[in-house]
Design an enzyme around this catalytic site. Sequence first.
Site, PDB file in Angstrom:
ATOM      1  CG  ASN A 113      -1.741  -1.101   1.031  1.00  0.00           C
ATOM      2  OD1 ASN A 113      -2.006  -1.904   0.213  1.00  0.00           O
ATOM      3  ND2 ASN A 113      -2.733  -1.453   2.407  1.00  0.00           N
ATOM      4  CB  THR A 158     -18.765  39.407 -27.086  1.00  0.00           C
ATOM      5  OG1 THR A 158     -19.791  40.263 -27.584  1.00  0.00           O
ATOM      6  CG2 THR A 158     -17.613  40.351 -26.588  1.00  0.00           C
ATOM      7  CG  HIS A 159     -22.785  37.223 -27.119  1.00  0.00           C
ATOM      8  ND1 HIS A 159     -23.604  36.664 -26.150  1.00  0.00           N
ATOM      9  CD2 HIS A 159     -22.419  38.614 -26.595  1.00  0.00           C
ATOM     10  CE1 HIS A 159     -23.639  37.435 -24.991  1.00  0.00           C
ATOM     11  NE2 HIS A 159     -22.977  38.236 -25.252  1.00  0.00           N
ATOM     12  CB  SER A 281     -13.082  14.021 -47.749  1.00  0.00           C
ATOM     13  OG  SER A 281     -14.188  13.212 -48.198  1.00  0.00           O
ATOM     14  CE  LYS A 287     -15.179  18.114 -46.037  1.00  0.00           C
ATOM     15  NZ  LYS A 287     -15.497  19.212 -45.142  1.00  0.00           N
ATOM     16  CG  ASN A 289     -12.099  17.773 -43.544  1.00  0.00           C
ATOM     17  OD1 ASN A 289     -12.526  18.851 -43.781  1.00  0.00           O
ATOM     18  ND2 ASN A 289     -12.091  16.688 -43.815  1.00  0.00           N
ATOM     19  CD  GLU A 294     -12.775  18.423 -37.073  1.00  0.00           C
ATOM     20  OE1 GLU A 294     -12.972  16.987 -37.093  1.00  0.00           O
ATOM     21  OE2 GLU A 294     -12.684  18.953 -37.930  1.00  0.00           O
ATOM     22  CE1 TYR A 321      -4.407  -0.239  -2.219  1.00  0.00           C
ATOM     23  CE2 TYR A 321      -5.487  -2.487  -1.684  1.00  0.00           C
ATOM     24  CZ  TYR A 321      -4.999  -1.480  -2.596  1.00  0.00           C
ATOM     25  OH  TYR A 321      -4.741  -2.250  -3.822  1.00  0.00           O
ATOM     26  CD  GLN A 326      -5.163  -3.647  -9.014  1.00  0.00           C
ATOM     27  OE1 GLN A 326      -4.181  -3.962  -8.392  1.00  0.00           O
ATOM     28  NE2 GLN A 326      -5.755  -4.279 -10.187  1.00  0.00           N
ATOM     29  CE  LYS A 329      -1.652   0.094 -10.306  1.00  0.00           C
ATOM     30  NZ  LYS A 329      -0.939  -0.913  -9.859  1.00  0.00           N
TER      31      LYS A 329
HETATM   32  N1  ARG Z   1      -1.721  -3.352  -7.201  1.00  0.00           N
HETATM   33  C1  ARG Z   1      -2.054  -2.783  -6.074  1.00  0.00           C
HETATM   34  C2  ARG Z   1      -2.567  -1.562  -6.304  1.00  0.00           C
HETATM   35  O1  ARG Z   1      -2.257  -0.825  -7.171  1.00  0.00           O
HETATM   36  C3  ARG Z   1      -1.137  -2.809  -5.098  1.00  0.00           C
HETATM   37  C4  ARG Z   1      -1.498  -2.978  -3.806  1.00  0.00           C
HETATM   38  C5  ARG Z   1      -2.088  -4.090  -3.137  1.00  0.00           C
HETATM   39  N2  ARG Z   1      -2.465  -4.005  -1.845  1.00  0.00           N
HETATM   40  C6  ARG Z   1      -3.520  -4.754  -1.420  1.00  0.00           C
HETATM   41  N3  ARG Z   1      -3.522  -4.488  -0.258  1.00  0.00           N
HETATM   42  N4  ARG Z   1      -3.965  -5.750  -1.890  1.00  0.00           N
HETATM   43  O2  ARG Z   1      -3.414  -0.816  -5.698  1.00  0.00           O
END
Ligand code: ARG
Length: 451
Positions: A113, A158-159, A281, A287, A289, A294, A321, A326, A329
């Site tokens: 953790n 404006t607008h 296109s 075209k 573009n 965009e 935790y 997880q 990430k």
């Molecule tokens: N891969 C886990 C995460 O990103 C690692 C931590 C896992 N911890 C646990 N108590 N299961 O959170």
Amino acid sequence: MKKTITDNRVDPDILAYTVGRDPELDLRLVVWDCMGTAAHVAMLSEMKLKRPVVTKPEAEKVRKELAAIVKLARSGGFEIREDDQDVHMAVERVLTEKLGDLGKKIHTGRSRNDQVAVDVRLHLKDELLSLFGEIVKLLDALVAFGRKHDAVPLVGRTHLQPAMPSSVGMWSTGHAEMILDQLTQLDAAYRLADLNPLGSAAGYGVPLPLNRKRTTKLLGFARPIHNCFGASMARGECEASVLGALAQLMAVLSRLAEDLILFSMPEFAYFRLPREYCTGSSIMPQKFNPDVLELVRSKAAQVLGLSVASLSMLHAMPGGYNRDLQDSKFLYMEGLDVTRTTVRILAKVVKGVEVDEPKCRAAFTPGVFATDAALRLVASGTPWRDAYHDVRDHLDRLADEDPDRAVAAKTHLGATAGIDYDYYRDAIAEVFGVMLDRRVKFEKCIHALVG
Ligand code: ARG
């Protein structure tokens, strides 16, 4: 049943679902995981205990192996297997293969953790510093564009309706300033990321004399997160703060993209995008573009979505935790990737934009001069509201007004003839300087720990 390093047997479907995309995403954390481990083990070796957990020579052995893993990872050769579950277990497995019992000691006084929390923060710092570098290039491009076409008259809207005389310099540095000021948010996010959660273990500390200030120094963080429970609570919060700042930056960039799309369409034609920056296109031969711009708009929406997802994940989560974290990430990694590539592509587009001066001038309808004309009447003594009505009733009198004169007439701070380019130069230099100082300090720590 699959056997993992913690030795419990897990149903393969459950394992696959809980591991999720970690083996792939965690490859981006290998360097940071090794750095965190090197600092942790160095600190363990300095703890004053009757029987040391690891000795100083052992810590150095571990550090050398970690440096070898980093080298391998940088060349793309490090592998995280599904039964490793994540980078943390993969690194421990390799260290144990190489160093035997010594490898089995590195996790003393630590949890995945606090380990993953520290990895993410080191990664965030690295990524944000790169992003600051890209932003500086975009700012340089916008300010250079402004300088080059400073006094070219542009209809201010404006607008979306014609409003008052503006200039290309004002338009361009206006966008630059939005980005610059937005950096205070990104800087705040960096400062949050710059706090050390290592040593909080599972979120409640451990009965060992951990020196958390020592790992903080070794890793180059500004300070430790004081409270161990707080440190575990901060996982995900820090990522959400970064995503919030990214979402806001992307919203600013999206408006820049939108202006470029509008002003380069034939109906406006103030600007021209180089042909090679446009895509064609498959059916319409004529075209060209602005797809690239965009997509900037859509990426802004995407990063906002990532930001909302990161906060939504947190709001009902109990303290301590939880595995939900997880999933934060992918969110922050994607947000940073999308933002960095967007900033980079916009710098390129801005450098390529051409200005059609005659078209810019031709767009000045008489009404654009109305406010300026009313203010001239005020200068000769007419009360404002009378001047306002007088001009509105005689807009035809404004047919011969000169856009260049109108641009030159506004000399106060930040107006068309009052753009202070030195201000932008200094502000950008300051951002660059702060980024460089942080980078140098950070690289020193990386080098000392894992090469
Ligand atoms: N891969 C886990 C995460 O990103 C690692 C931590 C896992 N911890 C646990 N108590 N299961 O959170």
